[in-house]
Design an enzyme around this catalytic site. Structure first.
Site, PDB file in Angstrom:
ATOM      1  N   HIS A 201     -20.846  23.992   8.302  1.00 10.88           N
ATOM      2  CA  HIS A 201     -21.747  24.584   9.293  1.00 10.88           C
ATOM      3  C   HIS A 201     -23.172  24.108   9.050  1.00 10.88           C
ATOM      4  O   HIS A 201     -23.791  24.430   8.043  1.00 10.88           O
ATOM      5  CB  HIS A 201     -21.700  26.107   9.235  1.00 10.88           C
ATOM      6  CG  HIS A 201     -22.438  26.763  10.374  1.00 10.88           C
ATOM      7  ND1 HIS A 201     -22.009  26.678  11.677  1.00 10.88           N
ATOM      8  CD2 HIS A 201     -23.570  27.512  10.406  1.00 10.88           C
ATOM      9  CE1 HIS A 201     -22.831  27.351  12.459  1.00 10.88           C
ATOM     10  NE2 HIS A 201     -23.797  27.863  11.721  1.00 10.88           N
TER      11      HIS A 201
ATOM     12  N   HIS B 223     -27.058  23.215  11.150  1.00  9.51           N
ATOM     13  CA  HIS B 223     -28.001  23.014  12.241  1.00  9.51           C
ATOM     14  C   HIS B 223     -29.049  22.052  11.686  1.00  9.51           C
ATOM     15  O   HIS B 223     -29.971  22.472  10.978  1.00  9.51           O
ATOM     16  CB  HIS B 223     -28.668  24.326  12.660  1.00  9.51           C
ATOM     17  CG  HIS B 223     -27.720  25.402  13.104  1.00  9.51           C
ATOM     18  ND1 HIS B 223     -26.998  25.305  14.270  1.00  9.51           N
ATOM     19  CD2 HIS B 223     -27.385  26.584  12.545  1.00  9.51           C
ATOM     20  CE1 HIS B 223     -26.263  26.407  14.415  1.00  9.51           C
ATOM     21  NE2 HIS B 223     -26.477  27.190  13.382  1.00  9.51           N
TER      22      HIS B 223
ATOM     23  N   ARG C  13     -36.124  33.651  14.062  1.00  6.56           N
ATOM     24  CA  ARG C  13     -35.603  32.925  15.224  1.00  6.56           C
ATOM     25  C   ARG C  13     -36.736  32.424  16.119  1.00  6.56           C
ATOM     26  O   ARG C  13     -36.637  31.327  16.696  1.00  6.56           O
ATOM     27  CB  ARG C  13     -34.650  33.821  16.022  1.00  6.56           C
ATOM     28  CG  ARG C  13     -33.906  33.081  17.118  1.00  6.56           C
ATOM     29  CD  ARG C  13     -32.914  33.955  17.827  1.00  6.56           C
ATOM     30  NE  ARG C  13     -33.559  34.924  18.709  1.00  6.56           N
ATOM     31  CZ  ARG C  13     -32.951  35.498  19.755  1.00  6.56           C
ATOM     32  NH1 ARG C  13     -31.689  35.195  20.042  1.00  6.56           N
ATOM     33  NH2 ARG C  13     -33.574  36.375  20.493  1.00  6.56           N
TER      34      ARG C  13
ATOM     35  N   ARG D  39     -22.961  36.948  22.355  1.00  6.48           N
ATOM     36  CA  ARG D  39     -24.207  37.206  23.087  1.00  6.48           C
ATOM     37  C   ARG D  39     -24.484  36.088  24.091  1.00  6.48           C
ATOM     38  O   ARG D  39     -24.954  36.340  25.199  1.00  6.48           O
ATOM     39  CB  ARG D  39     -25.395  37.289  22.113  1.00  6.48           C
ATOM     40  CG  ARG D  39     -25.440  38.508  21.237  1.00  6.48           C
ATOM     41  CD  ARG D  39     -26.684  38.502  20.358  1.00  6.48           C
ATOM     42  NE  ARG D  39     -26.644  37.495  19.306  1.00  6.48           N
ATOM     43  CZ  ARG D  39     -27.382  36.384  19.296  1.00  6.48           C
ATOM     44  NH1 ARG D  39     -28.208  36.126  20.292  1.00  6.48           N
ATOM     45  NH2 ARG D  39     -27.286  35.535  18.294  1.00  6.48           N
TER      46      ARG D  39
ATOM     47  N   HIS E 187     -20.382  31.639  15.950  1.00  7.11           N
ATOM     48  CA  HIS E 187     -21.138  32.610  15.161  1.00  7.11           C
ATOM     49  C   HIS E 187     -20.559  33.989  15.458  1.00  7.11           C
ATOM     50  O   HIS E 187     -20.488  34.394  16.632  1.00  7.11           O
ATOM     51  CB  HIS E 187     -22.612  32.623  15.566  1.00  7.11           C
ATOM     52  CG  HIS E 187     -23.381  31.399  15.167  1.00  7.11           C
ATOM     53  ND1 HIS E 187     -24.272  30.788  16.015  1.00  7.11           N
ATOM     54  CD2 HIS E 187     -23.426  30.693  14.013  1.00  7.11           C
ATOM     55  CE1 HIS E 187     -24.827  29.752  15.401  1.00  7.11           C
ATOM     56  NE2 HIS E 187     -24.328  29.671  14.190  1.00  7.11           N
TER      57      HIS E 187
ATOM     58  N   HIS F  10     -20.053  33.114   9.462  1.00 12.41           N
ATOM     59  CA  HIS F  10     -20.700  34.285   8.881  1.00 12.41           C
ATOM     60  C   HIS F  10     -19.719  35.449   8.753  1.00 12.41           C
ATOM     61  O   HIS F  10     -19.468  35.925   7.654  1.00 12.41           O
ATOM     62  CB  HIS F  10     -21.958  34.715   9.639  1.00 12.41           C
ATOM     63  CG  HIS F  10     -22.989  33.655   9.758  1.00 12.41           C
ATOM     64  ND1 HIS F  10     -23.542  33.028   8.657  1.00 12.41           N
ATOM     65  CD2 HIS F  10     -23.569  33.087  10.857  1.00 12.41           C
ATOM     66  CE1 HIS F  10     -24.417  32.133   9.070  1.00 12.41           C
ATOM     67  NE2 HIS F  10     -24.445  32.141  10.391  1.00 12.41           N
TER      68      HIS F  10
ATOM     69  N   ASP G 295     -25.788  25.756   6.804  1.00 14.41           N
ATOM     70  CA  ASP G 295     -26.381  26.409   7.963  1.00 14.41           C
ATOM     71  C   ASP G 295     -27.829  25.997   8.199  1.00 14.41           C
ATOM     72  O   ASP G 295     -28.108  24.924   8.710  1.00 14.41           O
ATOM     73  CB  ASP G 295     -26.244  27.923   7.791  1.00 14.41           C
ATOM     74  CG  ASP G 295     -26.569  28.705   9.060  1.00 14.41           C
ATOM     75  OD1 ASP G 295     -26.897  28.081  10.074  1.00 14.41           O
ATOM     76  OD2 ASP G 295     -26.503  29.943   9.037  1.00 14.41           O
TER      77      ASP G 295
END
Length: 444
Positions: free
Chosen positions: A58, A60, A81, A205, A229, A266, A317
């Site tokens: 994982h 990013h 964020r 979401r 996620h 997660h 991550d």
């Protein structure tokens, strides 16, 4: 054919001294010969302890630009964020290529031979597609190729700011509008020798319930990995209960998302029923302990998940650090803090999570072992550093997981090719400069 002589090799359950590994032109192991005391003429010596190549399940890549810059003051995942959105806004295909190339080289230096890139920055700021709709994904593909590691591009559906609400201004460049439009764009991507493609649902979401099955069907039709996620934040659980009257895990189950090619990332705040759903469906779990502690997310129920039948993998991550040994160590040590008991996993099991099970979660099931037929992906750690000095020939996995760090990696082999030799990347020798330049450009 290339031949490597391994001073010490971890052969799944034990350390074997003096191992010869023969590799075909196609990058697969054709023979493993034990009891070879000295490196024979013509063979390449890998001195130290050689393990199967590590898998970062994982990533990013652009989050690497946040390291250290988000450590001032207090806050939560949600305040972090907002800073992340600022970096995402400044990315272009060229700047993303430069950054990802350096980040993937950093991974190779840490012994990582495959990475799962959870990729959701698809379009230009404001949401306008590039002339080449997959320009950002293609930048990541080129970056991994130049860095010499395997890539599973987990192209991510991200359609909503939360349970059907329109994307906010930051998220417009993440969204294809609908899952059908996402699938059309992603279907233009093609696999290659070092690249495979999968799918991702950013979260319950960000993908409306009615569109979850479209993403799941795309992955199912192609027998491709599907990542999501899942329950990283309690706020997500509360909002899902309010919108749908169930947990995020139950929502995924009801829409056909769970299964053996699916990995929940997660899986932090789960109910007992959630754990049973994930385990009984053989849905995997990717733990990212260094990010989960950096963002104050919490400690996920990894022990319970594995006991229920969910295979464990590991990821870096947000790249607070890039070190799969630290991720493996942290998963065990986190559980010790929570339970106040020791020894929840053997070192061999933790090493498997960082290698074979991670590769499998990314669709590279033929990687992660040192045996004939496997991909020739290898990682060698030095045995003579201040961290690893000790009875390594006896305690191989223990030394790797509980003593070594990524800084102890000396050699990384991908498909039989030397990507890192004597601690230096063979094509990006000044990786630190490449990182500094690419990150600096995003903060200028």
């Amino acid at each position: 054919m290339t031949t490597y002589w391994l001073e010490h090799a971890w052969l799944d359950t034990y350390v074997e001294p003096g191992v010869m590994v023969e590799v075909s032109e196609g990058g697969r192991i054709t023979a493993v010969r034990k009891g070879v005391e000295l490196c024979p003429p013509g063979a390449v010596a890998l001195r130290g302890l050689t393990l199967p190549g590590l898998s970062n399940a994982h990533s990013h890549a652009f989050h690497r630009a946040l390291r250290s810059t988000v450590q001032v003051g207090s806050g939560t995942f949600w305040t972090w964020r907002e800073v992340m959105y600022g970096v995402a806004h400044r990315l272009t295909p060229d700047s993303y290529y430069a950054l990802a190339r350096a980040v993937y080289a950093e991974m190779a230096l840490a012994g990582i031979t495959s990475v799962g890139e959870f990729h959701y920055v698809h379009h230009a700021p404001g949401g306008t597609p590039y002339a080449h709709p997959n320009a950002m994904g293609e930048a990541l593909i080129a970056a991994a190729s130049d860095a010499g590691i395997r890539l599973t591009l987990l192209d991510t559906a991200y359609l909503s700011s939360g349970f059907g609400a329109a994307p906010n201004s930051h998220q417009l460049r993440f969204s294809d509008g609908t899952a059908e439009a996402w699938a059309e764009r992603v279907s233009a991507l093609r696999d290659s020798a070092l690249v495979r493609h999968g799918a991702a649902i950013h979260s319950v979401r960000a993908v409306p319930a009615a569109e979850l099955s479209t993403v799941a069907a795309w992955a199912q039709d192609r027998e491709a990995p599907l990542h999501v996620h899942l329950s990283e934040q309690t706020a997500e659980n509360d909002a899902c209960q309010a919108a749908h009257g169930c947990t995020p895990t139950q929502l995924l189950a009801d829409n056909g998302v769970l299964g053996p090619r699916t990995t929940g990332v997660h899986n932090t705040h789960l109910t007992d029923a959630d754990i049973k759903l994930l385990g009984s469906s053989a849905t995997g779990t990717c733990m990212c302990p260094t990010t989960e502690r950096d963002l104050a997310d919490g400690i996920g129920p990894a022990v319970g998940l594995q006991r229920a039948g969910s295979p464990l993998s590991l990821g870096s991550d947000s790249h607070a650090v890039i070190d799969l040994f630290e991720e493996a160590r942290a998963m065990e040590l986190n559980e010790r803090l929570r339970s106040r008991t020791r020894g929840h996993w053997t070192a061999a099991a933790l090493l498997r999570a960082a290698s074979a099970d991670g590769h499998a979660a990314l669709g590279w099931s033929e990687a992660g072992t040192i045996e004939p037929g496997a991909l020739a992906d290898l990682t060698t750690i030095a045995l003579d550093t201040v961290r690893t000095a000790g009875p390594v020939p006896i305690l191989g996995a223990e030394t790797a997981v509980f003593a070594a760090t990524g800084a102890d990696v000396r050699h990384t082999i991908v498909g039989g090719r030397q990507v890192v030799r004597d601690g230096v990347h063979t094509t990006i020798p000044d990786t630190a400069k490449a990182l500094a330049t690419s990150i600096g450009a995003l903060h200028a």
